[in-house]
Design an enzyme around this catalytic site. Structure first.
Site, PDB file in Angstrom:
ATOM      1  N   GLY A 159       2.256   2.355  10.704  1.00 52.93           N
ATOM      2  CA  GLY A 159       3.215   3.439  10.540  1.00 52.93           C
ATOM      3  C   GLY A 159       3.900   3.856  11.830  1.00 52.93           C
TER       4      GLY A 159
ATOM      5  N   GLU B 252      -7.025   4.859   7.635  1.00 51.83           N
ATOM      6  CA  GLU B 252      -6.803   6.278   7.306  1.00 51.83           C
ATOM      7  C   GLU B 252      -8.025   6.854   6.590  1.00 51.83           C
ATOM      8  OE1 GLU B 252      -2.984   5.712   5.394  1.00 51.83           O
ATOM      9  OE2 GLU B 252      -2.156   5.157   7.348  1.00 51.83           O
TER      10      GLU B 252
ATOM     11  N   LYS C 123       0.255   4.221  -0.322  1.00 50.38           N
ATOM     12  CA  LYS C 123      -0.349   5.449   0.243  1.00 50.38           C
ATOM     13  C   LYS C 123      -0.046   6.626  -0.686  1.00 50.38           C
ATOM     14  CE  LYS C 123      -0.211   3.355   4.745  1.00 50.38           C
ATOM     15  NZ  LYS C 123      -0.216   3.482   6.192  1.00 50.38           N
TER      16      LYS C 123
ATOM     17  N   GLU D  14      -5.732  -4.771  10.511  1.00 47.59           N
ATOM     18  CA  GLU D  14      -4.706  -3.762  10.716  1.00 47.59           C
ATOM     19  C   GLU D  14      -4.990  -2.981  11.995  1.00 47.59           C
ATOM     20  OE1 GLU D  14      -2.592  -2.699   6.781  1.00 47.59           O
ATOM     21  OE2 GLU D  14      -4.293  -1.340   7.031  1.00 47.59           O
TER      22      GLU D  14
ATOM     23  N   SER E 208       3.138  -2.116  10.386  1.00 48.91           N
ATOM     24  CA  SER E 208       4.577  -2.202  10.627  1.00 48.91           C
ATOM     25  C   SER E 208       5.174  -3.588  10.333  1.00 48.91           C
ATOM     26  CB  SER E 208       4.922  -1.748  12.047  1.00 48.91           C
ATOM     27  OG  SER E 208       4.542  -0.391  12.244  1.00 48.91           O
TER      28      SER E 208
ATOM     29  N   HIS F 283      -9.595   1.293   4.659  1.00 46.63           N
ATOM     30  CA  HIS F 283      -8.336   1.495   5.381  1.00 46.63           C
ATOM     31  C   HIS F 283      -8.593   2.465   6.538  1.00 46.63           C
ATOM     32  CE1 HIS F 283      -4.282   2.727   6.379  1.00 46.63           C
ATOM     33  NE2 HIS F 283      -3.879   1.616   5.795  1.00 46.63           N
TER      34      HIS F 283
ATOM     35  N   ASN G 220       0.882  -1.169   0.000  1.00 48.56           N
ATOM     36  CA  ASN G 220       0.000   0.000   0.000  1.00 48.56           C
ATOM     37  C   ASN G 220       0.919   1.217   0.000  1.00 48.56           C
ATOM     38  OD1 ASN G 220      -1.764   2.077   0.526  1.00 48.56           O
ATOM     39  ND2 ASN G 220      -2.298   1.394   2.605  1.00 48.56           N
TER      40      ASN G 220
END
Ligand code: PGA
Length: 252
Positions: free
Chosen positions: A174, A98, A11, A168, A213, A96, A9
Site C-alpha cells: 500500500g 495487517e 481488504k 509480501e 504495490s 496477512h 485482496n
C-alpha cells in the site's frame, strides 16, 4: 509445471453496488488463463454469498481474507473454515501482515489458522514478509524463516502441497514502493530453497506469490522472475482494468 495465480485482496473496501460493477467487469475482461494459471478475489465476509452467485459459473475463484483457527463455539465475531465452505470458497488468506500487526496474530496463531483452513479443504494463502526495520537490520531471512517454520512445524512440510505462499514485504504494501524484481526474486528463491532443504518436490511445485504495490505497469516484470508465480494484489485489485491487466500478465 507450477500453478500460477493472481489473487485480489479487497481488504475492507467495497459495497454491494461497487462490487457488482467490479465483478461484471472482471467476468467479461479476464480471458481464459489456461490450465496452469488462475485468478481469484478475496473479499470481505459479508459479500461471499453475492460473489459466489456472480462467479460460480466463471473461471474466477474466490476466497476470504482471514479465517478462525477454531472450528466452532463461543468466539464472538469469528468465522470458521466450514462457514467459508458453505460459500464454496477456494482460498483463505492467513497471516496477512495487517492481521499480524494490527490484530496481534502471532506466527503460532497464523499456523493454527492455516491448519483450520486446510482441514476444511480450503487452500490457505500464507503471507510472510519483513518490515522495513527488519530489512534494514538485515534479518529479513530470519523473520521469514520463523514465519514459515511455525507452519511447517505444526502442519508438516507436505502440507505445502495444498497451500500457496505469498511473500509480501511490509514496506511495499500500500505504499506504492514495489520491491524490484531482483529483490523479490532473491527472497522467493530463499523461500523455495528453505523448503527444498526439507522436500525438493514440494518446493518445486509450490506457488509463491509476490505482493506489495503490484500494478498493471510492473506485474509482467515481476512475474517473469524464476521463482515468482503470480501476485497477491491489494489496491490494484479494486480497479477493474488494472486487475484484468495483472491477470493477463501471468499467462506467458
Ligand atoms: P497492495 O497490497 O497491492 O495495495 O500493496 C497488497 C496486499 O496487502 O496484499
Amino acid at each position: 509445471m507450477r500453478k500460477r495465480l493472481v489473487a485480489g485482496n479487497w481488504k475492507m473496501h467495497g459495497n454491494l453496488q461497487e462490487n457488482s460493477a467490479l465483478l461484471n467487469a472482471l467476468v467479461t475482461g479476464i480471458p481464459v488463463l489456461g490450465n496452469d494459471a488462475s485468478c481469484a478475489v478475496c473479499v470481505p465476509y459479508p459479500y461471499l454469498a453475492s460473489v459466489q452467485s456472480k462467479l460460480q459459473d466463471t473461471d474466477i475463484k474466490w476466497g476470504a481474507q482471514n479465517v478462525s483457527q477454531y472450528e466452532k463455539g463461543a468466539y464472538t465475531g469469528e468465522v470458521s473454515a466450514s462457514m467459508l465452505n458453505d460459500f464454496n470458497c477456494t482460498y483463505a488468506i492467513v497471516g496477512h501482515s495487517e492481521r499480524r500487526m494490527l490484530f496481534g496474530e502471532s506466527s503460532q496463531v497464523v499456523a493454527e489458522k492455516y491448519v483450520a483452513a486446510q482441514q476444511a479443504g480450503l487452500v490457505p494463502i500464507l503471507c510472510v514478509g519483513e518490515t522495513l526495520e527488519q530489512r534494514d537490520s538485515d534479518i529479513t531471512e530470519q523473520v521469514i524463516d520463523e514465519q514459515l517454520k511455525a507452519v511447517t512445524t505444526l502442519a508438516g512440510v507436505n502440507s505445502l502441497a495444498k497451500a500457496v505462499v505469498a511473500y509480501e514485504p511490509v514496506w511495499a504494501i500500500g505504499t506504492g514502493k514495489t520491491a524490484t524484481p531482483q529483490q523479490a526474486q532473491e527472497i522467493h528463491h530463499f523461500i523455495r530453497q528453505g523448503i527444498a532443504s526439507q522436500d525438493a518436490e514440494i518446493a518445486a511445485g509450490l506457488t509463491v506469490l509476490y505482493g506489495g504495490s503490484v500494478k498493471a505497469s510492473n506485474a509482467a516484470e515481476l512475474f517473469a522472475m524464476a521463482d515468482i508465480d503470480g501476485g497477491l494484489i491489494g489496491g490494484a485489485s479494486l480497479i477493474a482494468d488494472d486487475f484484468i491487466a495483472i491477470c493477463k500478465a501471468i499467462r506467458s
